[in-house]
Design a protein around this motif. Structure first.
Motif, mmCIF file in Angstrom:
data_model
loop_
_atom_site.group_PDB
_atom_site.id
_atom_site.type_symbol
_atom_site.label_atom_id
_atom_site.label_comp_id
_atom_site.label_asym_id
_atom_site.label_seq_id
_atom_site.Cartn_x
_atom_site.Cartn_y
_atom_site.Cartn_z
ATOM 1 N N UNK A 174 0.831 -1.216 0.000
ATOM 2 C CA UNK A 174 0.000 0.000 0.000
ATOM 3 C C UNK A 174 0.865 1.266 0.000
ATOM 4 N N UNK A 175 1.797 1.424 0.953
ATOM 5 C CA UNK A 175 2.634 2.627 0.905
ATOM 6 C C UNK A 175 3.554 2.678 -0.310
ATOM 7 N N UNK A 176 3.948 1.521 -0.820
ATOM 8 C CA UNK A 176 4.793 1.506 -2.022
ATOM 9 C C UNK A 176 4.018 2.063 -3.211
ATOM 10 N N UNK A 177 2.747 1.683 -3.327
ATOM 11 C CA UNK A 177 1.904 2.224 -4.388
ATOM 12 C C UNK A 177 1.702 3.722 -4.183
ATOM 13 N N UNK A 178 1.417 4.111 -2.958
ATOM 14 C CA UNK A 178 1.186 5.527 -2.667
ATOM 15 C C UNK A 178 2.404 6.366 -3.054
ATOM 16 N N UNK A 179 3.584 5.858 -2.746
ATOM 17 C CA UNK A 179 4.812 6.593 -3.080
ATOM 18 C C UNK A 179 4.915 6.837 -4.580
ATOM 19 N N UNK A 180 4.612 5.803 -5.374
ATOM 20 C CA UNK A 180 4.647 5.954 -6.821
ATOM 21 C C UNK A 180 3.592 6.949 -7.295
ATOM 22 N N UNK A 181 2.386 6.806 -6.781
ATOM 23 C CA UNK A 181 1.281 7.648 -7.240
ATOM 24 C C UNK A 181 1.509 9.114 -6.921
ATOM 25 N N UNK A 182 2.001 9.376 -5.729
ATOM 26 C CA UNK A 182 2.237 10.765 -5.315
ATOM 27 C C UNK A 182 3.434 11.357 -6.059
ATOM 28 N N UNK A 183 4.469 10.535 -6.250
ATOM 29 C CA UNK A 183 5.679 11.014 -6.914
ATOM 30 C C UNK A 183 5.407 11.511 -8.310
ATOM 31 N N UNK A 184 4.517 10.815 -9.011
ATOM 32 C CA UNK A 184 4.301 11.128 -10.421
ATOM 33 C C UNK A 184 3.192 12.144 -10.679
#
Length: 404
Positions: A393-403
């Motif tokens: 979940x946080x790994x996905x969030x990191x990608x989504x927010x980064x981009x």
């Protein structure tokens, strides 16, 4: 909607999807399959949407249970969907509305065989577009037409329980007519509507039997080829459809009424999108990001235009999910750098789903849980299904927010 549509700004957006298969028809040995009911989404929808927003997702693939929203022909009950739509708007989530995810209402006699199906589903689509014109502007007329035709028309697993190639073609033609008419009616109600047509990716390994691989490599595109008016009478697909009763006039209707997807969604699962078929037995073959690349290149070459990955995930440990997140998004970045117009990445399903095979026995739903998600379902002593974020979940969030 003003200015250029969202899919034209050059960005990659991250989204999630909530599994929304609805097969309400029951018969001996076949129980009702409603994923929202089985995962308690009807009861926990508000918290589920808040989790989606927390994940960093900018969009959500979410489906309307047609059989509940239109409990009788032409009579609609919007009481629940009104609240869901308002909450999505409050959270700033773009919803890609999944209008048809396999099942029809109980009152539609013979399901997809019903002569009125294309107009009934189109009228339902128009009613949704009119009511939510200022909230929902993105629509999938029908999810995965080939999978739908296989389960309903080839294997006899779902209504109307047809079998064989004749059954597949009969159902596919009805689905395709409905997709065309739904897009036409929604566009009439809201000219600014965006259409995201979602196709299941199919890949085959080695030679297949008894159906040759060369034919299966064509048949996987039959839904999109029909609705976009690409099927010619003399083509491989045209001749095959004709051999199962489709007339030249019917194919001409699709060419005369061709619709254009704004975005073509491609679904790819590394655990089962690729298969080996021998003597009619299909064995899933584990694939990797190279398979995802293969499908993107195939769809780009065949249709051009804008693509999105509308479903991808795997059953595995959180570490394996994180690795797939990394590998799949890296491959898509490379493809975008090479000029492929890829605008979306969807982790689907967002949380645990109940395997469709639940429909055919009397086991408890928990025995059919498949942990595809970024969020796991854990049943408590009160029988409630708690939503537990796993480390993907946080790994996905990191990608989504980064981009963003």
């Amino acid at each position: 909607m003003t200015g250029s549509p969202w899919y034209r700004d050059g960005r990659m957006r991250y989204g999630v999807g909530i599994e929304d298969t609805f097969i309400p028809q029951e018969r001996i040995g076949h129980r009702k399959l409603d994923e929202y009911e089985l995962t308690q989404h009807y009861a926990r929808w508000e918290a589920d949407l808040e989790l989606v927003a927390e994940s960093g997702a900018e969009f959500l693939r979410w489906g309307i249970p047609w059989y509940l929203v239109e409990p009788a022909p032409g009579r609609f009950d919007w009481s629940w969907t009104d609240r869901v739509a308002a909450k999505m708007q409050e959270l700033g989530l773009r919803c890609i509305v999944d209008l048809m995810h396999y099942g029809t209402p109980l009152w539609l006699e013979n399901s997809f065989l019903n002569a009125g199906y294309p107009e009934r589903v189109a009228a339902y689509g128009r009613a949704v577009a009119e009511r939510y014109r200022h909230v929902w502007t993105d629509f999938t007329p029908l999810n995965e037409p080939v999978v739908n035709a296989e389960w309903c028309g080839l294997t006899g697993s779902w209504p109307p329980y047809l079998v064989g190639d004749d059954g597949f073609v009969t159902v596919m033609m009805q689905l395709a007519r409905g997709m065309v008419r739904t897009q036409q009616e929604i566009a009439a109600a809201n000219p600014a509507a965006v259409f995201v047509h979602v196709d299941a990716g199919f890949r085959y390994e080695g030679e297949t039997s008894p159906v040759p691989r060369a034919f299966l490599d064509e048949r996987r595109f039959v839904g999109l080829d029909l609705i976009t008016g690409r099927v010619q009478t003399s083509s491989v697909l045209g001749e095959w459809l004709a051999s199962h009763g489709v007339t030249a006039a019917e194919l001409q209707w699709f060419r005369d009424n061709a619709v254009k997807p704004d975005v073509i969604g491609v679904n790819y699962y590394p655990g089962f999108t690729t298969a080996r078929i021998e003597d009619g037995v299909m064995t899933p073959v584990r694939s990797d990001a190279a398979g995802l690349r293969d499908l993107v290149e195939l769809y780009s070459a065949r249709y051009g235009g804008v693509l999105a990955i509308t479903e991808t995930s795997l059953v595995g440990t959180p570490e394996e999910k994180i690795a797939w997140l990394r590998d799949s998004t890296a491959e898509l970045t490379a493809l975008r750098d090479e000029g492929h117009d890829i605008v979306g990445y969807t982790w689907f399903p967002f949380f645990t789903l109940v395997d469709w095979l639940y429909r055919y026995d009397q086991k408890q739903p928990d025995e059919w849980f498949r942990e595809f998600g970024l969020v796991d379902l854990v049943r408590g002593a009160d029988q409630g299904l708690e939503r537990v974020r796993n480390s993907a979940f946080p790994a996905f969030r990191e990608l989504a927010i980064r981009d963003r």
